[in-house]
Design an enzyme around this catalytic site. Structure first.
Site, PDB file in Angstrom:
ATOM      1  N   ARG A 172      -2.990  20.912 -16.030  1.00 25.15           N
ATOM      2  CA  ARG A 172      -1.996  19.875 -16.293  1.00 25.15           C
ATOM      3  C   ARG A 172      -2.250  19.173 -17.624  1.00 25.15           C
ATOM      4  NH1 ARG A 172       0.596  15.303 -12.173  1.00 25.15           N
ATOM      5  NH2 ARG A 172       2.078  14.500 -13.698  1.00 25.15           N
TER       6      ARG A 172
ATOM      7  N   HIS B 271       8.435   6.542 -28.060  1.00 27.96           N
ATOM      8  CA  HIS B 271       7.506   7.558 -27.557  1.00 27.96           C
ATOM      9  C   HIS B 271       7.717   8.916 -28.222  1.00 27.96           C
ATOM     10  CE1 HIS B 271       4.791   9.558 -24.802  1.00 27.96           C
ATOM     11  NE2 HIS B 271       5.736  10.436 -24.501  1.00 27.96           N
TER      12      HIS B 271
ATOM     13  N   HIS C   3      -0.656   8.527 -28.256  1.00 23.91           N
ATOM     14  CA  HIS C   3      -1.020   7.326 -27.503  1.00 23.91           C
ATOM     15  C   HIS C   3      -1.833   6.357 -28.361  1.00 23.91           C
ATOM     16  CE1 HIS C   3      -0.417   9.294 -23.272  1.00 23.91           C
ATOM     17  NE2 HIS C   3       0.716   8.967 -23.862  1.00 23.91           N
TER      18      HIS C   3
ATOM     19  N   GLU D 261      -4.512  16.529 -12.450  1.00 28.39           N
ATOM     20  CA  GLU D 261      -4.838  16.658 -13.875  1.00 28.39           C
ATOM     21  C   GLU D 261      -6.343  16.850 -14.112  1.00 28.39           C
ATOM     22  OE1 GLU D 261      -3.341  14.807 -18.130  1.00 28.39           O
ATOM     23  OE2 GLU D 261      -3.563  13.455 -16.445  1.00 28.39           O
TER      24      GLU D 261
ATOM     25  N   ARG E 233       0.819  -1.229   0.000  1.00 28.39           N
ATOM     26  CA  ARG E 233       0.000   0.000   0.000  1.00 28.39           C
ATOM     27  C   ARG E 233       0.851   1.278   0.000  1.00 28.39           C
ATOM     28  NH1 ARG E 233      -3.312  -3.189   3.595  1.00 28.39           N
ATOM     29  NH2 ARG E 233      -5.225  -3.805   2.537  1.00 28.39           N
TER      30      ARG E 233
ATOM     31  N   GLU F 280       9.819  15.896 -26.391  1.00 31.75           N
ATOM     32  CA  GLU F 280       9.173  16.488 -25.221  1.00 31.75           C
ATOM     33  C   GLU F 280       9.684  17.901 -24.950  1.00 31.75           C
ATOM     34  OE1 GLU F 280       6.635  15.411 -23.750  1.00 31.75           O
ATOM     35  OE2 GLU F 280       6.534  13.245 -24.074  1.00 31.75           O
TER      36      GLU F 280
ATOM     37  N   HIS G  79      -0.079  14.260 -27.401  1.00 32.40           N
ATOM     38  CA  HIS G  79      -0.110  12.914 -26.828  1.00 32.40           C
ATOM     39  C   HIS G  79      -1.403  12.145 -27.111  1.00 32.40           C
ATOM     40  CE1 HIS G  79       3.463  14.337 -24.875  1.00 32.40           C
ATOM     41  NE2 HIS G  79       3.616  13.208 -24.216  1.00 32.40           N
TER      42      HIS G  79
ATOM     43  N   ASN H  86      -0.359  17.327 -22.284  1.00 27.09           N
ATOM     44  CA  ASN H  86      -0.706  16.253 -23.219  1.00 27.09           C
ATOM     45  C   ASN H  86      -0.694  16.710 -24.671  1.00 27.09           C
ATOM     46  OD1 ASN H  86      -1.224  14.080 -21.334  1.00 27.09           O
ATOM     47  ND2 ASN H  86      -3.026  15.226 -20.695  1.00 27.09           N
TER      48      ASN H  86
ATOM     49  N   LYS I  42       3.026  11.081 -12.100  1.00 24.88           N
ATOM     50  CA  LYS I  42       2.140  10.175 -12.828  1.00 24.88           C
ATOM     51  C   LYS I  42       2.924   8.913 -13.187  1.00 24.88           C
ATOM     52  CE  LYS I  42      -0.382  11.790 -16.232  1.00 24.88           C
ATOM     53  NZ  LYS I  42      -0.816  12.624 -17.369  1.00 24.88           N
TER      54      LYS I  42
ATOM     55  N   LYS J   7       7.374  21.854 -16.170  1.00 22.09           N
ATOM     56  CA  LYS J   7       6.494  20.772 -15.752  1.00 22.09           C
ATOM     57  C   LYS J   7       6.108  20.915 -14.282  1.00 22.09           C
ATOM     58  CE  LYS J   7       5.361  15.972 -16.248  1.00 22.09           C
ATOM     59  NZ  LYS J   7       5.639  14.704 -16.947  1.00 22.09           N
TER      60      LYS J   7
END
Length: 344
Positions: free
Chosen positions: A227, A248, A238, A223, A107, A171, A234, A231, A129, A213
């Site tokens: 935020r 990527h 994706h 997000e 956990r 990026e 992206h 993307n 993330k 960032k």
């Protein structure tokens, strides 16, 4: 140089222009478990000699629940506790896996990152993330939990293949597109070779990207709003990255080209700015053309995390250095993808 940034879910210590050897003073070898891939392990065996280390196959195929299960079982075998520090040493796949595992094992256990790729240093390792893929669906399972530290040892970049330099710059170019027109102009004046051979400029570039960032994540860690700007490029990326087994950065490059086409339609982006971006991508050895199947791409895109009903939150560029979030019908995206497919 050290800098601490406090997010709602935890404080991150950024150790810029640092050395891997500093880990030994921070974490006695018996209190940490390093997670890396076969490539990094073979390149730098001396760095892992005194640590308990888990080594996985390199590549995006490792970023799934099967690998998470294998890693968790190995942590159990070495009797890792809630006080064990997990340290991901590698690129985006390694940091994503380590962060995801750190959030769910027992956990939650502490974790930190030593990003070894430019992509990891400017983007993937930052922001908390941490996700894994489910089949062709990118990062569909994930957590948001901050690492305790990021250690930047730029010497790792000396062994980085040229294609990975390009991946990282995708990026960097993204940040310039959505936040920083001056950075865009700086990139236009230079190239990969310049940054590879100018350590001061490279260090400054990495810290600038990390700053953008961090500023964005600080305003919206979960997000729900700003935020999402990160993307840019992206959404389409994706949808095609795993479908066509693209690195990527290359997928993001194509995604940014498509995002500019969308932007011309819905936000009035000047087509000259789109041409400028295409030229910059090619300058950093990134693709702008790809044969795609719109139907297959849309099947994946329809399951995008940012979709609500028949719309998706899409990041458009209004001008170089300024972006916006727009809720767009999937039909608009499909029409642009069809146009892109027909012209490539």
């Amino acid at each position: 140089m050290q800098q601490s940034v406090s997010f709602p879910s935890g404080t991150v210590n950024y150790m810029f222009q640092s050395s891997f050897e500093e880990l030994r003073s921070l974490f006695p070898t018996g209190e940490a478990v390093l997670i890396t891939n076969e490539h990094i392990f073979k390149l730098y065996p001396q760095l892992f000699a005194k640590y308990k280390t888990i080594v996985i196959p390199p590549g995006e195929n490792s970023k799934d629940l099967h690998t998470v299960e294998s890693l968790a079982k190995q942590l159990l075998q070495i009797e890792a506790t809630r006080k064990t520090m997990l340290i991901g040493v590698g690129g985006g796949v390694i940091t994503d896996l380590t962060g995801f595992l750190g959030a769910v094992y027992l956990r939650g256990v502490p974790f930190g990152f030593v990003p070894t790729s430019l992509l990891g240093m400017v983007d993937a390792a930052i922001g908390g993330k941490n996700g894994v893929n489910l089949g062709l669906h990118k990062n569909i399972l994930g957590t948001i939990k901050q690492p305790q530290f990021l250690l930047y040892d730029l010497s790792f970049l000396q062994s980085l293949p040229n294609v990975e330099w390009s991946n990282g710059f995708a990026e960097v170019i993204k940040y310039a597109c959505i936040f920083d027109a001056e950075l865009f102009a700086e990139l236009e004046k230079n190239n990969i070779s310049y940054y590879k051979h100018n350590s001061e400029a490279l260090a400054s570039l990495i810290e600038k990207c990390a700053g953008w960032k961090n500023k964005t994540v600080l305003s919206d860690e979960q997000e729900t709003g700003l935020r999402k700007l990160l993307n840019f490029g992206h959404t389409a990326a994706h949808a095609i990255e795993n479908l066509y087994e693209l690195p990527h950065g290359k997928a993001v490059a194509i995604g940014m080209v498509i995002a500019c086409m969308v932007s011309e339609k819905v936000s009035g982006l000047n087509p000259l700015e789109s041409k400028r971006l295409k030229a910059l991508l090619e300058q950093y050895n990134l693709p702008v053309h790809l044969k795609i199947d719109t139907k297959k791409a849309m099947e994946i895109l329809k399951m995008d995390k940012k979709r609500t009903g028949g719309n998706v939150d899409y990041i458009v560029m209004e001008q170089t250095g300024k972006a916006a979030i727009k809720s767009l019908p999937l039909t608009i995206i499909e029409n642009v993808l069809t146009d892109y497919e027909n012209h490539n």
